[in-house]
Design a protein around this motif. Structure first.
Motif, PDB file in Angstrom:
ATOM      1  N   LYS A 110       1.702  -5.757 -12.932  1.00 25.13           N
ATOM      2  CA  LYS A 110       0.559  -5.228 -13.372  1.00 25.13           C
ATOM      3  C   LYS A 110      -0.688  -4.859 -12.513  1.00 25.13           C
ATOM      4  O   LYS A 110      -0.564  -5.447 -11.099  1.00 25.13           O
ATOM      5  N   GLY A 111      -1.919  -4.867 -12.866  1.00 26.35           N
ATOM      6  CA  GLY A 111      -3.047  -4.497 -12.061  1.00 26.35           C
ATOM      7  C   GLY A 111      -3.674  -5.985 -11.876  1.00 26.35           C
ATOM      8  O   GLY A 111      -3.455  -7.019 -12.198  1.00 26.35           O
ATOM      9  N   ALA A 112      -4.379  -6.223 -10.687  1.00 23.63           N
ATOM     10  CA  ALA A 112      -4.972  -7.612 -10.249  1.00 23.63           C
ATOM     11  C   ALA A 112      -6.049  -7.196  -9.145  1.00 23.63           C
ATOM     12  O   ALA A 112      -6.554  -6.061  -9.052  1.00 23.63           O
ATOM     13  N   THR A 113      -6.978  -8.457  -9.227  1.00 25.28           N
ATOM     14  CA  THR A 113      -7.984  -8.392  -8.412  1.00 25.28           C
ATOM     15  C   THR A 113      -7.634  -9.473  -7.145  1.00 25.28           C
ATOM     16  O   THR A 113      -7.225 -10.604  -7.574  1.00 25.28           O
ATOM     17  N   HIS A 114      -7.967  -8.912  -6.064  1.00 23.48           N
ATOM     18  CA  HIS A 114      -7.611  -9.916  -5.088  1.00 23.48           C
ATOM     19  C   HIS A 114      -8.512  -9.964  -3.748  1.00 23.48           C
ATOM     20  O   HIS A 114      -8.880  -8.722  -3.271  1.00 23.48           O
ATOM     21  N   ALA A 115      -8.842 -11.040  -3.027  1.00 26.30           N
ATOM     22  CA  ALA A 115      -9.590 -10.892  -2.113  1.00 26.30           C
ATOM     23  C   ALA A 115      -8.873 -11.011  -0.682  1.00 26.30           C
ATOM     24  O   ALA A 115      -8.199 -12.039  -0.473  1.00 26.30           O
ATOM     25  N   VAL A 116      -9.241 -10.151   0.143  1.00 26.80           N
ATOM     26  CA  VAL A 116      -8.606 -10.031   1.547  1.00 26.80           C
ATOM     27  C   VAL A 116      -8.876 -11.202   2.392  1.00 26.80           C
ATOM     28  O   VAL A 116     -10.118 -11.700   2.363  1.00 26.80           O
ATOM     29  N   ILE A 117      -8.069 -11.982   2.953  1.00 29.22           N
ATOM     30  CA  ILE A 117      -8.342 -12.863   4.013  1.00 29.22           C
ATOM     31  C   ILE A 117      -9.313 -12.441   4.979  1.00 29.22           C
ATOM     32  O   ILE A 117      -9.253 -11.371   5.493  1.00 29.22           O
ATOM     33  N   PRO A 118      -9.873 -13.454   5.674  1.00 26.03           N
ATOM     34  CA  PRO A 118     -10.708 -13.155   6.792  1.00 26.03           C
ATOM     35  C   PRO A 118      -9.938 -12.717   7.810  1.00 26.03           C
ATOM     36  O   PRO A 118      -8.578 -13.303   8.067  1.00 26.03           O
ATOM     37  N   ASP A 119     -10.348 -11.894   8.895  1.00 27.02           N
ATOM     38  CA  ASP A 119      -9.817 -11.190   9.867  1.00 27.02           C
ATOM     39  C   ASP A 119      -9.593 -12.222  10.969  1.00 27.02           C
ATOM     40  O   ASP A 119     -10.634 -12.482  11.786  1.00 27.02           O
ATOM     41  N   ARG A 120      -8.470 -12.803  11.408  1.00 26.90           N
ATOM     42  CA  ARG A 120      -8.183 -13.992  12.237  1.00 26.90           C
ATOM     43  C   ARG A 120      -8.507 -13.322  13.800  1.00 26.90           C
ATOM     44  O   ARG A 120      -8.947 -14.240  14.661  1.00 26.90           O
ATOM     45  N   ILE A 121      -8.156 -12.125  13.865  1.00 30.01           N
ATOM     46  CA  ILE A 121      -8.132 -11.358  15.247  1.00 30.01           C
ATOM     47  C   ILE A 121      -9.524 -11.009  15.720  1.00 30.01           C
ATOM     48  O   ILE A 121     -10.049 -11.222  16.527  1.00 30.01           O
ATOM     49  N   GLU A 122     -10.556 -10.654  14.575  1.00 28.05           N
ATOM     50  CA  GLU A 122     -11.838 -10.434  14.823  1.00 28.05           C
ATOM     51  C   GLU A 122     -12.203 -11.573  15.015  1.00 28.05           C
ATOM     52  O   GLU A 122     -13.422 -11.774  15.816  1.00 28.05           O
ATOM     53  N   MET A 123     -12.306 -12.809  14.130  1.00 28.38           N
ATOM     54  CA  MET A 123     -12.566 -13.965  14.532  1.00 28.38           C
ATOM     55  C   MET A 123     -12.537 -14.376  15.852  1.00 28.38           C
ATOM     56  O   MET A 123     -13.589 -14.918  16.429  1.00 28.38           O
ATOM     57  N   GLY A 124     -11.155 -14.319  16.252  1.00 27.86           N
ATOM     58  CA  GLY A 124     -10.989 -14.688  17.520  1.00 27.86           C
ATOM     59  C   GLY A 124     -11.551 -13.919  18.569  1.00 27.86           C
ATOM     60  O   GLY A 124     -12.135 -14.613  19.891  1.00 27.86           O
TER      61      GLY A 124
END
Length: 429
Positions: free
Chosen positions: A227-241
């Motif tokens: 089915k459909g859903a709403t999901h938040a993408v995790i923070p970018d660990r490579i950008e953070m690093g």
């Protein structure tokens, strides 16, 4: 063709919000092919790679709508029906990860024709493990004239998949295909990167039954439909690093927000060993260095939770001005030291032998014209340019635009002297 110019010498002071993870977002976008209901992804990065995949998904029948919602940037993907199972070379070649539409197409509609992605500047990265996983699930695979023809007219079947080596892309691909397979699939020697757990969370929100992502064994019980859903993408660990390394390189104090420092513990440990200040916060981490020169430290890339190969080039740039000699061993991808000659144009003292680079720190880098060779290499040159005397100009930054959102804006907000030079010669701050 655009370039980026950096005038070195300015310390960084301020706050940098970390975008959603590119490597997660593009696999989550592919998951929209698995359902006829809308999938809403929040904390979405706006990158060349997400645009490339959006263009391909649109061709396959997905309605892609970008907007700014209450939770920030979001993308809604809706595929009421698959209008085409054909992914041509001219689209797939722009981004290797777009090959991962193959599994969802076969899982939902029983057939697909997808171009092989071709080679890559940082190594061959063949897709044989992807195809072996789909064959294990019952798909019939034929290769002809650079295309993969995959068929499973009676649907995919649960199976035991044993990867001979760890592969993030193949693990994700197997997950995307197995969620609609009939029966139970167990993936052994699975990749453990946090993007796998993010994909699991999204698929489960859509009604899938996936367990174990983030460990070497993933179990999937297939369901008849999602089915459909709403999901938040995790923070970018490579950008953070990357921004953590940039702060340590330039000096000053930078607060990274919307970040999960636990995803880059291996890097943060090396920054502390080198002498940088690292302070976790409620929503991220503070990186500081006040004047003193860093110490050289050794690193060796490894699958998560080890030192990420996607942070190797950035760390090499950091070591170019550290006290002493550091050894950097690359164990994931062959041919991933192509940034070394470009760093040497800035005055770095680097020697490469096989999978190891020796970096002898110098007192001062000097600005020069350099050329990006891949995504992570391009940002390593920007990092070096932050401390190089004079101006450093990085060309071929289309690599950079694939994975870093508003880089000039984020660094500039912290005091970096960085600007984009448009292809016609006009500069854009």
């Amino acid at each position: 063709m655009d370039r980026i110019a950096i005038t070195g010498g300015a310390q960084l002071h301020g706050t940098i919000p970390v975008s959603g993870a590119k490597n997660s977002a593009i696999k989550l976008m592919a998951a929209s092919l698995l359902t006829d209901e809308p999938l809403r992804l929040t904390n979405m990065p706006r990158l060349a790679d997400t645009r490339f995949l959006g263009k391909l998904l649109t061709r396959l029948g997905v309605q892609v709508t970008e907007s700014d919602g209450p939770a920030g940037q979001q993308t809604v993907l809706h595929a009421p029906e698959i209008t085409s199972g054909f992914a041509p070379y001219d689209l797939v070649r722009q981004m290797r990860a777009s090959f991962n539409v193959l599994g969802p197409l076969v899982a939902r509609s029983g057939q697909a024709k997808v171009s092989l992605p071709g080679g890559c500047t940082i190594g061959a990265r063949p897709v044989d493990l992807h195809l072996q996983a789909l064959e294990a699930l019952g798909a019939k695979i034929d290769l002809h004239e650079g295309y993969v023809y995959a068929q499973a007219p009676r649907g995919l079947k649960g199976a035991e998949i044993i990867f001979p080596i760890v592969s993030v892309g193949a693990t994700e691909h197997a997950m995307l295909a197995a969620v609609l397979a009939d029966g139970v699939t167990v993936i052994h020697n699975a990749a453990c990167e946090p993007e796998l757990a993010d994909l699991q969370d999204c698929l489960n929100a859509m009604g899938a039954k996936v367990e174990g992502a983030g460990t070497p064994t993933i179990a999937i019980t297939g369901v008849a439909r999602l089915k459909g859903a709403t999901h938040a993408v995790i923070p970018d660990r490579i950008e953070m690093g990357t921004y953590a390394v940039a702060a340590a390189m330039a000096g000053g104090e930078v607060r990274l927000t919307n970040a999960r420092p636990g995803l880059i513990d291996a890097l943060l440990d090396k920054l502390k060993e080198a002498g940088a200040g690292v302070e976790p916060t409620a929503d991220g981490v503070i990186i500081r260095r006040n004047g003193h020169r860093l110490d050289a430290v050794d690193v060796e890339t490894a699958p998560f939770p080890g030192f990420a190969t996607d942070l190797q080039a950035q760390f090499m740039a950091l070591m170019t001005t550290a006290k002493g000699e550091s050894r950097i061993r690359e164990t994931i991808f062959e041919n991933r030291f192509m940034h070394a000659p470009e760093l040497m144009r800035l005055g770095a003292d680097i020697s490469v032998s096989g999978g190891e680079a020796r970096v002898r720190g110098v007192e001062q880098l000097e600005g020069a014209e350099v050329m990006a060779t891949d995504l992570r290499a391009s940002v390593s040159l920007v990092i070096a340019g932050l401390v190089a005397r004079g101006e450093t100009t990085v060309s071929r930054i289309y690599h950079l635009d694939r994975g870093f959102e508003r880089l000039e804006e984020k660094l500039g907000a912290c005091g970096a002297q960085v600007r984009r030079i448009k292809g016609d010669g006009e500069a854009e701050l």
